[in-house]
Design a protein around this motif. Structure first.
Motif, short mmCIF file in Angstrom:
data_model
loop_
_atom_site.label_atom_id
_atom_site.label_comp_id
_atom_site.label_asym_id
_atom_site.label_seq_id
_atom_site.Cartn_x
_atom_site.Cartn_y
_atom_site.Cartn_z
N GLN A 1 0.96 -1.20 -0.04
CA GLN A 1 -0.10 -0.05 0.05
C GLN A 1 0.99 1.32 -0.07
O GLN A 1 0.74 2.19 -0.66
CB GLN A 1 -0.99 0.03 1.26
CG GLN A 1 -1.93 1.22 1.10
CD GLN A 1 -2.96 0.83 2.29
OE1 GLN A 1 -2.61 0.29 3.33
NE2 GLN A 1 -4.20 1.69 2.26
N SER B 1 -3.82 3.85 5.37
CA SER B 1 -5.14 4.76 6.00
C SER B 1 -5.06 4.70 7.48
O SER B 1 -4.53 3.89 8.13
CB SER B 1 -6.43 4.19 5.42
OG SER B 1 -6.49 2.76 5.75
N GLU C 1 -7.37 5.82 11.23
CA GLU C 1 -8.55 5.99 12.00
C GLU C 1 -8.37 6.75 13.34
O GLU C 1 -8.34 5.86 14.32
CB GLU C 1 -9.49 4.77 12.28
CG GLU C 1 -9.98 3.92 10.90
CD GLU C 1 -10.67 2.64 11.08
OE1 GLU C 1 -11.10 2.64 12.46
OE2 GLU C 1 -11.05 2.07 10.11
#
Length: 740
Positions: free
Chosen positions: A574, A582, A584
């Protein structure tokens, strides 16, 4: 007493039995040793009656036959006779005894003739005597002392029993093939091949020398140590740029570097120990007594780049083949340095080309401002443009070409079509990168002339006179006088065919590797998840015995390790494919998170001591799962690379806008050459592979990307006596100060 292979008993301690063998054929010793050359003469003169074998006329027919075969053979053969294993050999074996021949070899017990290797061959020979079974070895390394020093030799040989048909073993027949030159030659050839393969890899001479040093370090048997010096001829100074086998540099002034640089010839020093004391001997205990110095230079080069200093194995003589090995190795070093220098020169030339292009544009603009000096400056410009390493075309506003340089004709591999107007530009054959034909009005020079457009690095395909297509980048610009009137147009063309081919090939390779890792990692998750669920289900079953529970736990542990490895590979993919990792974010207390991670790590490392210290507030908005991954990777890394009896400490320091996480261990320092690449993929903090943990070398790379995704930084410090410390700095929230 010992047992024959037929079950009868005989004495191994009564050599008289060998002298009284009733089945011996009559004959004089001279008959047995006839045709034996030099060794036949020595054996006739030898007093065999004074040995455990006894007089020759008492030798058995088997032993006599073996001796006859030995003496008349041109192949190296050695016989060990009697219970003392007395040495008998032929002319072909003489060179392998060296100084021992004949007084310290012929008729001597094997343990006296070969004391330095008896611990190896003695048990083999005694095994043949005891069992009557032959044995052999291929390319066995034996360090023999035949010329006053222990010498590295290799041989393929067999030990066969003599006289076994009579019910007892009377000796051992030793047929030998000495393979020293082949084994060592193959080893040296491998080193030379490695040097040749790395010739074009380095981009600077210093990097080339460091790569050469690593290659030498892989063959310490032939190169116990190596030093590569760069030589500054004007100042007569040497700078160490690469070393192998030596932890620290020696006094460079004590090597005759200036003499080698001046003469361009190899120098051999035989007093290395007297000059420097004990130096590394590679795999041997002895210190080298000899070293060679060779210039690092290409044929015809007057002043060498530097000098290679290489230690000579203390267990090999510096013969012609050894000298040739060093000379060829120095040649590969010189080629690597020359390639790196050429790369640097090409880089500088490209920079000069770009600078020259900018200078040309400035010159054209100056021509616009100084119309009165146009003619004189035009002549100067023509001279400059003829020397440019790029194609240049200048035309009038009508499109009539007034100038093109030699490089432009070299680019099209033939004479230029001299157009007298824009309409005649149809004589040029150009194409867009997708293969569409280039229309006349699409040529960069026409756009500059007709529309006043400045075109920068437009990529086109140009058809050469030989039919081939070249990829070029064209820049074009209108030229105006001080009043703003168009007076000319100029186009600069650079051939980038080779660059584009290399760029496309590199892009294909990188995309393939990264996509392959991502696909494989993603598709492996399903079977691993199934294994994990099955293992958990097994562990919940009450009827499992201890053995089955242990097996299920081992399956679960392996599946979890595979899951972590797949997670690292997915994060790696990635990050490398440009999508980023990503997050959170949610309010997180970093101290609470650290305590949880250390509890989990402590289960796997129950014998290790973990310390935690905190100063200031440790709250912020972070992705707690990702930060747990960062802490776990750093702490586990610290545990793996530090002694078992030392603690690993974690310290949290809260500031106004950020929180710092420090992870420290007292393990050995990370090598300085690895520190700059520590956070790159597939790298570790040690030169040895981490086989015990099956690490794939992505942990620190993923730590770096996770920290940077939070807007933070990570760094490492390491030194002798100071251990290793990783420092992570995390902003409490993106673009905001901490609230207490």
């Amino acid at each position: 007493m010992s047992e024959h292979i037929d079950g009868t008993l005989s004495s191994q301690l009564e050599p008289a039995l060998y002298r009284r063998a009733p089945y011996l054929l009559p004959g004089e010793p001279e008959d047995l040793f006839a045709g034996g050359g030099e060794m036949g003469a020595h054996m006739r003169a030898f007093d065999w009656a004074a040995t455990s074998l006894g007089p020759v006329e008492g030798w058995s027919q088997s032993l006599r036959s073996a001796v006859s075969i030995c003496l008349t053979s041109r192949f190296p053969i050695l016989i060990y006779g009697g219970p003392e294993l007395l040495v008998i050999y032929n002319d072909a074996f003489i060179p392998y005894f060296g100084r021992k021949h004949p007084e310290l070899a012929l008729g001597r017990p094997g343990r006296e003739a070969w004391p330095e290797i008896w611990h190896i061959i003695g048990p083999m020979l005694e095994g043949v005597l005891a069992t009557g079974r032959a044995t052999w070895a291929d390319d066995l390394m034996l360090a023999i002392n035949r010329n006053g020093y222990l010498e590295e030799t290799y041989r393929t040989f067999s030990y066969s029993p003599i006289g076994i048909e009579a019910g007892r073993v009377e000796g051992v027949f030793n047929a030998v093939n000495f393979t020293t030159e082949r084994v060592i030659g193959e080893r040296r050839l491998h080193t030379l091949r490695q040097l040749a393969e790395h010739v074009s890899e380095s981009r600077t001479p210093e990097a080339a020398c460091r790569q050469v040093a690593r290659t030498f370090a892989a063959n310490p048997a032939d190169v116990p140590f190596a030093l590569l010096y760069q030589w500054d001829e004007p100042h007569a100074q040497a700078t160490l740029v690469g070393s192998a086998g030596l932890e620290t540099d020696v006094d460079a002034s004590r090597w005759p570097l200036a003499q080698v640089a001046a003469t361009g010839r190899m120098e051999v020093l035989t007093d290395v120990h007297a000059r420097f004391g004990a130096l590394p001997g590679g795999p041997w205990d002895e210190s080298p007594h000899t070293a060679v110095l060779l210039p690092i230079s290409q044929p015809g080069q007057k002043v060498p780049y530097g000098v290679l200093v290489a230690g000579v194995s203390p267990r090999r003589a510096l013969d012609d083949s050894y000298r040739s090995f060093f000379e060829m190795a120095a040649g590969h070093v010189a080629s690597a340095v020359a390639n790196a220098q050429a790369y640097e020169a090409e880089r500088r030339r490209a920079e000069q080309l770009a600078e020259l292009e900018r200078a040309t544009q400035d010159a054209l603009r100056r021509e616009q401002r100084y119309a009165a000096e146009l003619e004189a400056k035009q002549r100067l410009l023509d001279a400059v443009l003829q020397q440019m390493p790029a194609g240049v075309i200048i035309s009038e506003p009508s499109g009539r070409m007034t100038f093109f340089n030699h490089q432009q004709e070299e680019l099209v591999r033939g004479p230029m079509h001299r157009a007298n107007s824009v309409a005649e530009y149809t004589g040029f054959h150009g194409f867009h990168p997708d293969g569409r034909p280039l229309q006349t009005e699409e040529w960069p020079l026409v756009r500059a002339l007709l529309q006043g457009e400045v075109v920068t690095d437009q990529e086109l395909l140009v058809e050469r006179h030989d039919g081939e297509r070249a990829t070029v980048r064209v820049s074009a610009s209108p030229v105006r006088d001080p009043e703003g009137r168009l007076i000319a147009g100029v186009a600069i063309t650079r051939d980038v065919t080779r660059h584009k081919e290399q760029e496309a090939e590199l892009r294909r390779r990188v995309e393939f590797e990264q996509q392959l890792i991502g696909i494989v990692s993603h598709d492996l998750r399903n079977p691993i998840n199934a294994i994990t669920l099955a293992a958990h289900a097994l562990l919940r079953r009450e009827e499992l015995d201890a053995r089955a529970t242990k097996s299920a736990s081992r399956i679960l542990s392996s599946a979890e390790r595979a899951t972590r490895m797949i997670r690292d590979l997915l994060d790696f993919t990635q990050a490398r494919l440009g999508g980023g990792i990503s997050l959170e974010r949610r309010p997180t207390d970093l101290r609470h998170l650290v305590d949880q991670v250390l509890d989990e790590v402590g289960v796997a490392w129950p014998e290790r001591h973990l310390e935690v210290r905190q100063r200031g507030c440790t709250r912020g908005d972070w992705d707690s799962d990702r930060m747990a991954q960062v802490v776990s990777n750093l702490v586990t890394n610290a545990l793996k690379y530090s002694p078992m009896d030392t603690p690993v400490s974690v310290e949290l320091r809260g500031g106004d806008e950020a929180v710092e996480l420090w992870v420290h261990n007292d393990g050995p320092p990370i090598p300085p050459e690895l520190l700059p690449r520590l956070f790159e993929p597939l790298q570790r903090g040690t030169l040895q592979a981490d086989r015990a943990s099956r690490s794939i070398g992505l942990g620190l790379y993923i730590v770096k990307h996770l920290v940077e995704a939070h807007g933070g930084t990570v760094a490492a410090r390491s030194g002798q006596g100071r251990g290793t410390t990783f420092t992570v700095r995390l902003p409490r929230s993106p673009g905001a100060l901490a609230h207490h």
